[in-house]
Design a protein around this motif. Structure first.
Motif, PDB file in Angstrom:
ATOM      1  N   GLY A  69      -1.869   3.306 -18.196  1.00 54.78           N
ATOM      2  CA  GLY A  69      -1.639   2.536 -19.437  1.00 54.78           C
ATOM      3  C   GLY A  69      -1.359   1.082 -19.205  1.00 54.78           C
ATOM      4  O   GLY A  69      -1.434   0.730 -18.003  1.00 54.78           O
ATOM      5  N   LEU A  70      -1.029   0.487 -20.278  1.00 58.89           N
ATOM      6  CA  LEU A  70      -1.011  -1.052 -20.219  1.00 58.89           C
ATOM      7  C   LEU A  70       0.219  -1.496 -19.365  1.00 58.89           C
ATOM      8  O   LEU A  70       0.308  -2.395 -18.567  1.00 58.89           O
ATOM      9  N   ILE A  71       1.309  -0.701 -19.729  1.00 62.34           N
ATOM     10  CA  ILE A  71       2.641  -1.091 -18.999  1.00 62.34           C
ATOM     11  C   ILE A  71       2.498  -1.044 -17.513  1.00 62.34           C
ATOM     12  O   ILE A  71       2.930  -1.879 -16.508  1.00 62.34           O
ATOM     13  N   CYS A  72       1.509   0.023 -17.071  1.00 61.63           N
ATOM     14  CA  CYS A  72       1.307   0.200 -15.536  1.00 61.63           C
ATOM     15  C   CYS A  72       0.434  -0.982 -14.997  1.00 61.63           C
ATOM     16  O   CYS A  72       0.482  -1.233 -13.974  1.00 61.63           O
ATOM     17  N   ARG A  73      -0.463  -1.674 -16.012  1.00 61.80           N
ATOM     18  CA  ARG A  73      -1.404  -2.596 -15.252  1.00 61.80           C
ATOM     19  C   ARG A  73      -0.551  -4.133 -15.447  1.00 61.80           C
ATOM     20  O   ARG A  73      -0.735  -4.789 -14.323  1.00 61.80           O
ATOM     21  N   LEU A  74       0.352  -4.141 -16.390  1.00 61.15           N
ATOM     22  CA  LEU A  74       0.999  -5.470 -16.483  1.00 61.15           C
ATOM     23  C   LEU A  74       2.042  -5.701 -15.454  1.00 61.15           C
ATOM     24  O   LEU A  74       2.234  -6.648 -15.034  1.00 61.15           O
ATOM     25  N   PHE A  75       3.024  -4.594 -15.203  1.00 63.92           N
ATOM     26  CA  PHE A  75       4.037  -4.656 -14.431  1.00 63.92           C
ATOM     27  C   PHE A  75       3.721  -5.233 -13.112  1.00 63.92           C
ATOM     28  O   PHE A  75       2.741  -4.677 -12.291  1.00 63.92           O
ATOM     29  N   ALA A 110       1.038  -1.220   0.175  1.00 60.02           N
ATOM     30  CA  ALA A 110      -0.098  -0.053  -0.230  1.00 60.02           C
ATOM     31  C   ALA A 110       0.788   1.191   0.036  1.00 60.02           C
ATOM     32  O   ALA A 110       1.707   1.339   0.806  1.00 60.02           O
ATOM     33  N   GLY A 111       0.449   2.413  -0.829  1.00 58.37           N
ATOM     34  CA  GLY A 111       1.343   3.435  -0.890  1.00 58.37           C
ATOM     35  C   GLY A 111       2.653   3.374  -1.831  1.00 58.37           C
ATOM     36  O   GLY A 111       3.275   4.454  -1.742  1.00 58.37           O
ATOM     37  N   CYS A 112       3.145   2.060  -2.235  1.00 60.71           N
ATOM     38  CA  CYS A 112       4.276   2.105  -2.658  1.00 60.71           C
ATOM     39  C   CYS A 112       4.120   2.729  -4.169  1.00 60.71           C
ATOM     40  O   CYS A 112       3.295   2.311  -4.920  1.00 60.71           O
ATOM     41  N   GLY A 113       5.059   3.543  -4.672  1.00 61.15           N
ATOM     42  CA  GLY A 113       5.191   3.997  -5.959  1.00 61.15           C
ATOM     43  C   GLY A 113       6.585   3.943  -6.717  1.00 61.15           C
ATOM     44  O   GLY A 113       6.978   4.623  -7.502  1.00 61.15           O
ATOM     45  N   LYS A 114       7.238   2.907  -6.191  1.00 59.84           N
ATOM     46  CA  LYS A 114       8.727   2.990  -6.593  1.00 59.84           C
ATOM     47  C   LYS A 114       8.741   2.469  -8.230  1.00 59.84           C
ATOM     48  O   LYS A 114       9.238   3.275  -8.814  1.00 59.84           O
ATOM     49  N   CYS A 115       7.910   1.776  -8.862  1.00 56.97           N
ATOM     50  CA  CYS A 115       8.010   1.533 -10.213  1.00 56.97           C
ATOM     51  C   CYS A 115       7.406   2.774 -10.710  1.00 56.97           C
ATOM     52  O   CYS A 115       8.089   2.915 -12.067  1.00 56.97           O
ATOM     53  N   CYS A 116       6.422   3.312 -10.317  1.00 61.49           N
ATOM     54  CA  CYS A 116       6.102   4.544 -10.899  1.00 61.49           C
ATOM     55  C   CYS A 116       6.835   5.690 -10.983  1.00 61.49           C
ATOM     56  O   CYS A 116       6.718   6.339 -11.815  1.00 61.49           O
TER      57      CYS A 116
END
Length: 202
Positions: A103-109, A34-40
């Motif tokens: 986006g799709l990349i955000c959904r798949l990762f 929860a609250g992690c945005g590291k990949c983003c």
């Protein structure tokens, strides 16, 4: 094919993926913290303009496309324009400012797989999940290679390209993809009437 139809088809693709990811999460017990945005918050993410077409169309319907395009043209950062960190000191904690239209990349990762050079499926996820949920991650990888269904990046990008080849296969730095998506919508409606009867999409 009209912009409206492309938006509908991209959203239908995302809806199918959402069902698959929900099932995969339920079966493997893998989850984002929860609250992690590291990949983003990672710079140098590539995406296609087509996966952000629903977002750009949403902006256009709400009269915010030109204003947002100006903002995108004024920034120099490579980090995703849509990501909002909690603070400068906690840049890896935050969220998407328009999660519904990510986006799709955000959904798949995190919950999608890629194929390695040996033809073996590998779950594409972050080190936080790999390390903090090691047991579930290992079990998931074993299950995948025994035939458990997992969404595959290349399959979904192929389906995306079938909606619009030009916009679907062009991978750009994420902010360039966002800009191109808005420009595509603005150019399309420059000499066409404003779309009617589409309030349900907005």
């Amino acid at each position: 094919m009209s912009i409206e139809e492309k938006v509908r088809q991209v959203e239908a693709l995302f809806d199918r993926l959402e069902i698959e990811i929900t099932a995969f999460q339920s079966e493997t017990h893998l989850h984002c913290n929860a609250g992690c945005g590291k990949c983003c918050s990672t710079p140098n993410i590539d995406a296609s303009p087509l996966e952000f077409l629903p977002w750009a169309f949403h902006l256009f319907l709400n009269g915010k496309a030109e204003e947002t395009l100006k903002e995108l043209n004024s920034i120099s950062t490579k980090n995703c324009f849509l990501y909002r960190s909690l603070s400068i000191l906690e840049y890896h904690k935050g969220s998407c400012s328009n999660y519904r239209y990510r986006g799709l990349i955000c959904r798949l990762f995190g919950y999608g797989a890629t194929t390695d050079k040996f033809g073996k499926l590998r779950l594409a996820t972050c080190n936080i999940i790999k390390e903090e949920q090691q047991e579930n991650f290992t079990k998931a990888e074993v299950a995948i290679n025994k035939g458990k269904y997992v969404p595959i990046f290349s399959d979904y990008y192929m389906q995306l390209a079938q909606i619009d080849l030009r916009m679907g296969v062009s991978l750009l730095p994420i902010n360039e993809a966002l800009k191109t998506a808005i420009e595509e919508v603005l150019h399309y409606y420059a000499y066409r009437p404003f779309p009617g009867g589409l309030e349900n999409i907005a």
